[in-house]
Design a protein around this motif. Structure first.
Motif, short mmCIF file in Angstrom:
data_model
loop_
_atom_site.label_atom_id
_atom_site.label_comp_id
_atom_site.label_asym_id
_atom_site.label_seq_id
_atom_site.Cartn_x
_atom_site.Cartn_y
_atom_site.Cartn_z
N VAL A 1 35.30 42.21 48.12
CA VAL A 1 35.19 41.12 47.13
C VAL A 1 34.80 41.69 45.77
N GLU A 2 33.85 42.63 45.79
CA GLU A 2 33.42 43.24 44.52
C GLU A 2 34.60 43.94 43.82
N VAL A 3 35.39 44.65 44.62
CA VAL A 3 36.57 45.33 44.04
C VAL A 3 37.54 44.30 43.50
N SER A 4 37.73 43.26 44.30
CA SER A 4 38.72 42.25 43.93
C SER A 4 38.35 41.53 42.63
N LYS A 5 37.06 41.28 42.47
CA LYS A 5 36.67 40.58 41.23
C LYS A 5 36.18 41.56 40.16
N GLY A 6 36.31 42.87 40.45
CA GLY A 6 35.85 43.89 39.51
C GLY A 6 36.81 44.09 38.35
N THR A 7 36.54 45.14 37.59
CA THR A 7 37.28 45.33 36.33
C THR A 7 38.76 45.66 36.54
N GLN A 8 39.09 46.17 37.73
CA GLN A 8 40.51 46.46 38.01
C GLN A 8 40.99 45.66 39.21
N GLY A 9 40.26 44.61 39.51
CA GLY A 9 40.59 43.81 40.69
C GLY A 9 41.78 42.90 40.46
N GLY A 10 42.17 42.25 41.53
CA GLY A 10 43.35 41.41 41.49
C GLY A 10 43.22 40.27 40.50
N ALA A 11 42.02 39.68 40.42
CA ALA A 11 41.84 38.54 39.52
C ALA A 11 42.04 38.97 38.07
N VAL A 12 41.41 40.08 37.72
CA VAL A 12 41.56 40.58 36.34
C VAL A 12 43.01 40.97 36.08
N GLU A 13 43.59 41.65 37.07
CA GLU A 13 44.99 42.08 36.90
C GLU A 13 45.89 40.88 36.63
N ARG A 14 45.67 39.81 37.40
CA ARG A 14 46.51 38.61 37.21
C ARG A 14 46.30 38.02 35.82
N ARG A 15 45.04 37.98 35.40
CA ARG A 15 44.77 37.40 34.06
C ARG A 15 45.38 38.26 32.96
N GLU A 16 45.30 39.59 33.18
CA GLU A 16 45.86 40.48 32.16
C GLU A 16 47.39 40.36 32.12
N GLU A 17 47.99 40.23 33.30
CA GLU A 17 49.44 40.04 33.33
C GLU A 17 49.83 38.72 32.68
N GLU A 18 48.97 37.74 32.90
CA GLU A 18 49.23 36.43 32.29
C GLU A 18 49.15 36.55 30.76
N TYR A 19 48.15 37.31 30.30
CA TYR A 19 48.00 37.55 28.86
C TYR A 19 49.28 38.16 28.29
N ARG A 20 49.77 39.17 29.00
CA ARG A 20 50.97 39.86 28.51
C ARG A 20 52.19 38.95 28.59
N GLY A 21 52.35 38.33 29.77
CA GLY A 21 53.53 37.49 29.99
C GLY A 21 53.59 36.33 28.99
N ARG A 22 52.44 35.76 28.69
CA ARG A 22 52.42 34.58 27.82
C ARG A 22 52.65 34.95 26.35
N ASN A 23 52.24 36.17 25.98
CA ASN A 23 52.16 36.46 24.54
C ASN A 23 53.09 37.55 24.03
N LEU A 24 53.66 38.35 24.94
CA LEU A 24 54.41 39.52 24.48
C LEU A 24 55.54 39.12 23.52
N ILE A 25 56.32 38.14 23.94
CA ILE A 25 57.49 37.80 23.11
C ILE A 25 57.05 37.19 21.78
N THR A 26 56.06 36.29 21.85
CA THR A 26 55.65 35.61 20.63
C THR A 26 54.91 36.54 19.67
N TRP A 27 54.00 37.34 20.24
CA TRP A 27 53.10 38.08 19.35
C TRP A 27 53.32 39.59 19.33
N GLY A 28 54.21 40.07 20.23
CA GLY A 28 54.40 41.52 20.32
C GLY A 28 54.82 42.14 19.00
N GLU A 29 55.74 41.49 18.29
CA GLU A 29 56.24 42.05 17.05
C GLU A 29 55.85 41.17 15.85
#
Lengths: 1192, 310
Positions: free
Chosen positions: A616-644
């Motif tokens: 659980v600690e790994v999963s909710k840690g800095t490289q855990g699945g939850a963070v990974e999903r949020r970071e992917e969401e950050y990228r997916g939501r914003n790359l096209i709009t804000w990338g350039e």
């Protein structure tokens, strides 16, 4: 030798090999591996691997097969060969077939050679099958990459590597293993050979090739390496010859190498011949089975009086048994543990294998772990902490190997000797017996650790700088490594109990090790699965292993609980009593299983609980699945709009930061002044916030504001668009923990707030929001962008910077932190107030900056002229050298480039949780592993080099950053250390460029942006060289004037200058513009690399002069004027009064050769020349400089 | 008292080694006779707690050997049929280690006890010699020393006299006889003489079945008048074998001399009645068991075994 008996024996053995399940396992593994490799995952590092890049290395070329075969045969076949060949004679001993076999006409020589021939033939057949698998998967089975990585089928591509690389290795290893097995008759010693070879190759022979290695020693190492990989790599692969070459040319096996393979074969055959003689002697009753030591001592001993058989004792005289007053009580648990451990330890002490294994392990530990390299391949000082942590991987792997063999042999010994029925009919508790054996084996491991510590302490004492403290070793080895050994011993005991077969247990153990290594290599390991803590532990003298302390404690707790469970399980399944098959089936009935589970639950529960908590600690840690999903969401939501998208630039930063290192947390409030520097009004702009930010509050121009939250990218939508040049003030406040939880699998971290220190930068949203989309967040292999290709002329107009701000700005940083710490920021310290146990330091930029950071720690301070170094109190080893570079940099870089604009220049050390250095304005930060813990010798002042390079960033910022920093270092070397050190540094970076460049995909300097494989060495090493050559081309005064002009134009400009801009400015300072253009065309807009090679050279004496004539050819590319010198003597004699070195003389001519052009060089000298050297002053970048000379 | 009830052992592959053995072993020497492959060693291993049976019960002084084999070990002295030692240890070291594992103590100390035990098995002269240099008989004696050590309630010896010379065999007989005064000693052998010399009672196992449980005297007595001895050619003996059980056939002065069991009717011509030996009894019990000598119904036991196989 009777051929019929030979054939009969060989045939029998061959059938036995073929029918053994273990070798079918080998074939299956080979088939799977070959299938996996046919995807091109193991190929020559060449060509262009980017999408659309068609120049790929073929998996079917001779070079590819030659690369794959040594690696696979070595790593995969070794242990199978050792078992098969080494156990041939011991197994016959165990089966007791010898007396019957050797009572027949079968001669010892027939027996030995037939058995060896059978095993060799068997592995040749395996090799044949392996090649057929390769052909099948490489050439026939469909492959989506086929067009790119498959070439035409050529038998020879498979056969030659098999013949010249794999076969000699098979003959060598099988022969040596056979001989070891015959000579010692001890299974454990049979494994010494593959373990030694594995350790030597993986940790040393395959990888150790420092730039300074004498080529003769390198050749020797190539010849003695049995698999042939080092030869292939050093001779053909290290210097990239291009994908065309590798795909179409045959491997050029040179005669010395072929001779070395012949010697390998002869060694294997010779070992068998010796074993045959020994075997025959043993059979004849000679004292062949007696150890040599005893045989030797026996010559000097008086023959012992033969003990007489017991005389007849009248039964009436015998004492009755009752008079012995024997009593029996079930022996105590711990008493049995002690008895068994004592006995086993005494037994181990007499095992010769131990005296071979232990020195080898130590040799390996000293050879690899204690000779670590830091940034720029600089050797590092050995300190107690780095030694303890740095040797963990090696120690873990090798001791686990040792324990694998010794545990299996120890547990199985009673069965192998036939003692088991009596041994296990005693009332000694099973658990006590097993623990006793494990304790004894652990004593071996502990002994290795003790000796390794003594060795490390010795190395530290020889270094003469660091005291060999015991504490870090006790902490790291005692608390982290010893549990691994306990766990592994337990597991191997379990493996034996489960399989009840020596070989199956070995296979299981080796498979677990291999699987663990594979997961590590694939980056799929985490704290839960990392039972052996490979590459998970980091050390810093600022705080030990503390940054990962919580995860380490959970990991060790979890695996110790697993070990306890394994102990209980092993005791239950241990074959002390042979189980009944029918009753076993009953035990797998659901009810019985439930009952067993219930009974085991007291030992299962801790393991399950700790494992779940850790997971659980790994999963909710800095490289855990939850963070990974949020970071992917950050990228997916914003790359096209804000990338350039165009975003506003910071013009002022004002922040108040509160640090709580003990809680790894911070609170920050402050504001950015942002200006619209684009060419059109801006309606909205982004502010990216870190995933760990909490309680975020915003203001816009002083008013509370609630931006839209686009998955951690907050979008400020303005009522009125921001006009061009207009500014807004964005206020923010938030807090966070950083790191916010544990990471995935240990290792280091680049930014953090920790008790050992704090490192925070404004590059990313580590502690402050950033007004742009962060392209590096949420990137994985599926959504990563291919490196960018730039359009011609893209540098015209205003170019945004690759990172950091385009324009400089002002910063005010207020940092409040515990009083025992100090915080360093950019600019000038304007106040430092201590109150209530806290300290508030205010830093303000006294000249605009383009990056900022905050670094905090508990330091001592070193002060030089205009510079200060903040360092760990004990890290004083290289301060003088670093200080010299820093003072020199401030003085001379100011003189050469431009006046240093800030008042302060400080360098702060941070915990070595990552090895990097960054040159923020006025506030350089170095990891402790860079400079501070560099092993700097008077002849190679690497701490000086590293500091000179990093200090140069103060002048170069992010403009042509790394190449210019290397160039600055070259100049500073020459200025402060002289020509010898400058030449040494240039040769060093030249060789690194030669080694690491990728010929096919290398782009001209102007097109490099660091995103492709091989770019780094071009940016750093080639960049430094090219600027140096440009300076020589223009002349020092002209060149430096051009550099100053360039900085003057761009240092404060919003247009980020690229190399094209640099070249354009420098052109204005060229006297011969045409020559300048030719130079620039070659070195900036093309990829050229001269390679000079001498042909025949003669020396003749004419009228008191010597005349040297030699053929010289440029076998590379490019056209450069280069000096060729006939020389004698030592150019840079050592400061040694006793040296008898000849005085230096030289006579030069300048030569200009086009690519492929050759000429005869003629040099007249008034001394007798000893050598012809191309480019003695290191003025032209070239490939293989070490070959650009000839002895006369 | 060792009690065995309905003991069945089926090995993987369907080989049934024991087909439902019922046996009570009282204090004193008890022999277990049977031909090779009869199931004796399997039976002994189960009693020693080294092999799990497929079915049945074994108790020693009310301790369940099947469920708690380790509890029995502290009351057990065991000499298996096949065994070895750590070759690199001396006899003293090996015995000392095993005695420690068995929890054997003596007021005079372990070294003294080891020395005495080695003396009892006549190995004092080789006490300091490594075991790998021992002859087969010496190893057997070292095995005997560890088996008799301590104060076990039950001693199980499986083919103990194999490899012993006649003198050592006699020494061992006396040792066992001495031990049997206060405990059960179960002697498994196919050498009838061992039983004849030592055992007041014995059992015969063949093909996994208990064929008989009796005393040597009783076994011999039931054959009185039924054993005949005579000489004949090979052809004659072949013809006799078709009608009678041949209990012994040996060459004497180049001619066949045979002993035969004649259950009823007249003896063949040339055969004279002789006194029955224990070997005659053993052969008849193995090949022609008599109901009056078996303790339990063999057929019933066999059906238990068949169920276990199914």
């Amino acid at each position: 030798m009777n051929s019929s008996r030979f054939r009969a024996t060989m045939g029998l053995d061959l059938r036995s090999h073929v029918t053994r399940p273990m070798f079918w396992v080998l074939l299956v593994i080979l088939a799977l591996m070959t299938w996996g490799l046919s995807s091109g995952s193991l190929s020559i590092s060449t060509g262009d691997s980017t999408i659309g890049g068609t120049a790929r290395a073929w998996i079917t070329s001779e070079f590819s097969i030659a690369l794959m075969l040594p690696i696979v045969t070595f790593t995969l076949y070794s242990f199978f060969i050792a078992v098969a060949a080494g156990m041939l004679i011991p197994r016959d001993d165990e089966l007791k077939v010898g007396p019957i076999l050797h009572a027949t006409k079968l001669r010892p020589s027939e027996y030995v050679w037939a058995k060896y021939a059978a095993v060799l033939l068997f592995f040749v057949m395996v090799l044949g099958a392996h090649l057929l698998f390769s052909i099948l998967f490489n050439q026939v089975i469909p492959n989506s990459q086929a067009e790119l990585i498959r070439g035409p089928f050529e038998w020879v591509n498979y056969l030659r590597p098999a013949l010249f690389l794999a076969l000699p290795f098979l003959i060598f290893l099988s022969g040596v293993s056979f001989a070891v097995g015959e000579w010692t008759r001890k299974p454990i010693l049979v494994f010494v050979t593959p373990v030694v070879l594995l350790a030597a190759n993986v940790f040393f022979l395959w990888s150790w090739s420092p730039l300074w290695l004498d080529p003769r020693i390198n050749k020797l190492l190539m010849w003695i390496e049995p698999a042939g990989y080092r030869w292939l790599n050093e001779t053909w692969l290290k210097v990239d010859l291009g994908v065309e070459y590798y795909n179409h040319q045959p491997v050029g096996y040179d005669w010395p190498f072929l001779f070395s393979r012949l010697v390998m074969c002869l060694l294997g055959i010779g070992a068998v011949a010796l074993a045959g003689r020994h075997f025959a002697a043993t059979l004849r009753g000679a004292r062949g089975d007696e150890p040599p030591r005893k045989r030797f001592l026996g010559w000097f001993r008086k023959p012992a009086a033969a003990a007489t058989e017991g005389g007849t004792v009248d039964f009436l005289d015998e004492a009755p048994l009752a008079s012995m007053e024997m009593q029996t009580a079930r022996p105590g648990f711990w008493n049995t543990v002690a008895n068994v451990a004592r006995f086993e330890a005494r037994n181990l002490r007499s095992q010769p294998g131990l005296y071979i294994f232990i020195p080898l392990i130590l040799l390996q530990v000293f050879g690899s772990a204690f000779t670590r390299l830091g940034a720029f391949d600089t050797p590092l000082l050995l300190t107690p902490g780095t030694a303890a942590v740095g040797s963990m991987n090696t120690l873990t792997l090798l001791v686990c190997f040792l324990l694998l063999f010794y545990t299996v042999e120890s547990i199985g010994r009673e069965w192998h000797t036939g003692l088991a029925p009596m041994y296990y009919a005693t009332s000694a508790p099973t658990a006590a017996v097993l623990i006793g054996k494990a304790v004894a084996n652990s004593i071996v491991a502990a002994t290795i650790l003790v000796v390794a510590y003594i060795g490390a302490a010795g190395v530290m004492m020889v270094q003469g700088k660091v005291a060999p403290a015991l504490g870090p070793f006790v902490l790291v080895w005692g608390l982290l490594l010893v549990p691994t050994f306990l766990l592994w011993s337990t597991f191997m005991t379990f493996a034996w109990a489960l399989t009840r077969n020596r070989y199956s247990a070995y296979t299981l153990g080796l498979s677990v090790l291999a699987f663990t290594g594979w997961k590590q290599l694939k980056g799929e390991m985490n704290w839960v699965g990392n039972w052996n803590l490979w590459s998970a532990t980091t050390w810093t003298d600022f705080g030990g292993v503390a940054p990962n302390g919580y995860a380490l404690a959970l990991n060790r707790g979890f695996w110790m609980a697993v070990a306890a469970f394994l102990v209980v399980l092993t005791v239950r399944i241990f074959p002390r009593r042979e189980h009944d098959a029918g009753r076993m089936l009953d035990r797998f009935q659901p009810k019985a299983l439930l009952r067993t589970t219930w009974r085991l639950s007291p030992v299962m529960v801790p393991a399950i609980v700790l494992g779940v908590v850790l997971g659980v600690e790994v999963s909710k840690g800095t490289q855990g699945g939850a963070v990974e999903r949020r970071e992917e969401e950050y990228r997916g939501r914003n790359l096209i709009t804000w990338g350039e998208a165009e975003t506003p630039w910071i013009t002022n930063v004002d922040i108040s930061l509160q640090l709580a290192p003990d809680a790894a947390s911070f609170e920050v409030s402050g504001s950015y002044e942002l200006r619209n520097t684009s060419e059109k009004p801006m309606q909205r702009f982004p502010m990216s916030v870190g995933d760990h930010f909490e309680n975020i509050e915003w203001t816009l121009n002083g008013e509370p504001h609630t931006p839209e939250d686009w998955a951690r990218l907050h979008v400020f939508v303005l009522d009125q668009p921001m006009a061009v040049g207009e500014s807004v003030t964005v206020g923010f406040s938030h807090r966070g923990r950083f790191p916010n939880g544990i990471n995935k699998n240990g290792g280091g971290m680049r930014q953090y707030v920790l008790p050992s220190g704090t490192v925070l930068t404004g590059f990313s949203s580590s502690f402050l929001p950033v007004p742009f989309f962060e392209g590096g967040r949420g990137v994985d292999k599926d959504n990563a962008l291919e490196p960018r290709d730039y359009e011609e002329g893209h540098w015209h107009g205003v170019t945004p910077p690759a990172f950091g701000a385009g324009a400089r700005y002002t910063v005010t940083t207020r940092v409040t932190l515990p009083e025992s710490y100090r915080a360093n920021g950019v600019g000038l310290l304007v106040s430092d107030i201590a109150r209530d146990g806290n300290r508030t330091m205010v830093w303000r930029s006294d000249h605009p900056i383009n990056f900022f950071n905050v670094v905090a720690g508990r330091w001592d301070m070193w002060e030089g002229e205009g510079v200060r170094i903040f360092h760990h109190p004990k890290h004083t080893y290289n301060l003088e050298e670093m200080g010299e570079a820093l003072v020199g940099a401030r003085k001379y870089y100011s003189e050469w480039f431009y006046d240093y604009p800030w008042q302060e220049l400080k360098l702060s050390e941070f915990p070595g949780l990552a090895s990097y250095a960054q040159g923020f304005p006025t506030n350089i930060t170095f990891s402790e592993n860079i400079g501070f813990l560099t092993r700097s010798q008077p002849e190679a002042q690497v701490a000086f080099m590293v500091t000179a390079h990093e200090a140069a960033h103060q002048w170069w910022g992010n403009i042509l950053s790394e190449g210019m920093s290397h160039f600055s270092t070259i100049l500073l070397y020459e200025q402060l250390k002289g020509a010898e050190d400058r030449i040494g540094f240039l040769k060093q970076i030249e060789e690194r460029y030669g080694d690491r460049r990728q010929v096919d995909s290398e782009k001209p300097l102007v097109w490099i942006d660091g995103s492709k494989a091989g770019d780094t060495t071009v940016i750093y090493d080639k960049g430094g060289w090219v600027f140096w050559m440009l300076l020589q081309h223009l002349g020092r005064e002209q060149g430096l004037a051009g550099v100053r002009d360039f900085i003057h134009r761009y240092a404060e400009a919003e247009d980020y200058p690229l190399l094209q801009d640099f070249v354009a400015v420098m052109r204005e300072h060229a006297i011969d513009v045409e020559a300048f253009d030719a130079f620039v065309q070659q070195w900036f807009f093309e990829v050229v690399l001269p390679t000079y090679k001498f042909g025949e050279a003669t020396v003749t004496q004419e009228r008191g002069h010597w005349v040297v004539e030699a053929e010289l050819e440029n076998t590379g590319t490019g056209r450069m004027p280069v000096d060729v010198a006939a020389v004698r003597g030592e150019r840079f004699p050592k400061d040694d009064a006793d040296n008898n070195e000849e005085a230096w003389d030289e006579s030069r001519v300048e030569v200009i050769l086009d690519a492929g052009e050759a000429t005869t060089v003629r040099i007249e000298c008034d001394f007798e020349p000893k050598k012809l050297v191309v480019d003695p002053d290191a003025m032209v970048l070239m490939l293989r400089r070490e070959k650009a000379f000839v002895e006369l | 008292m060792l009690k065995v009830r309905q003991l069945v052992k089926v090995y993987p592959g369907g080989v049934t080694a024991l087909r439902g053995i019922d046996l009570d072993v009282p204090k004193g020497m008890y022999g277990l006779l049977g031909p090779n492959g009869a199931g004796k060693s399997t039976f002994m291993k189960i009693l020693a707690g080294l092999l799990e049976p497929t079915g049945g019960e074994v108790t020693l002084d009310d301790l369940d050997v099947v469920a708690q084999p380790e509890a029995v070990h502290s009351r057990l002295g065991y000499l298996p049929q096949d065994f070895g030692f750590y070759p690199h240890l001396t006899g003293t070291q090996m015995l000392t280690y095993l005695l420690k594992l068995k929890g054997v103590t003596s007021p005079k100390g372990l070294p003294h006890l080891v020395s005495e035990l080695l003396e009892r098995v006549n190995l004092t002269f080789a006490a300091k010699r490594k075991v790998k240099g021992y002859s087969g008989g010496m190893r057997q004696r070292l095995g005997i020393a560890q088996a008799v050590a301590g104060n076990p309630r039950l001693i199980i010896v499986d083919e103990p006299t194999a490899g012993l010379d006649p003198e050592e065999r006699q020494r061992f007989y006396r040792l066992l006889a001495e031990l049997a005064d206060e405990r059960s000693v179960l002697l498994s052998t196919h050498i009838v003489e061992d039983v004849a010399v030592l055992c007041p009672r014995f059992a015969v196992i063949s093909k996994g079945r208990l064929m008989a449980e009796t005393t040597p005297t009783q076994a011999q007595a039931r054959l009185e008048g039924k054993i005949f001895e005579g000489r004949g050619s090979n052809e004659e003996l072949r013809a006799i074998r078709d009608r009678h059980l041949v209990t012994q056939a040996i060459l004497v002065e180049g001619r066949n001399r045979a002993r035969i069991f004649v259950a009823d009717g007249p003896a063949p011509a040339g055969f004279e009645p002789v006194s029955a030996t224990l070997e005659d009894a053993y052969m008849t019990l193995v090949h022609a068991p008599a109901d009056d000598l078996t303790c339990r119904a063999v057929d019933a036991a066999a059906s238990v075994a068949d169920e276990a196989v199914a």
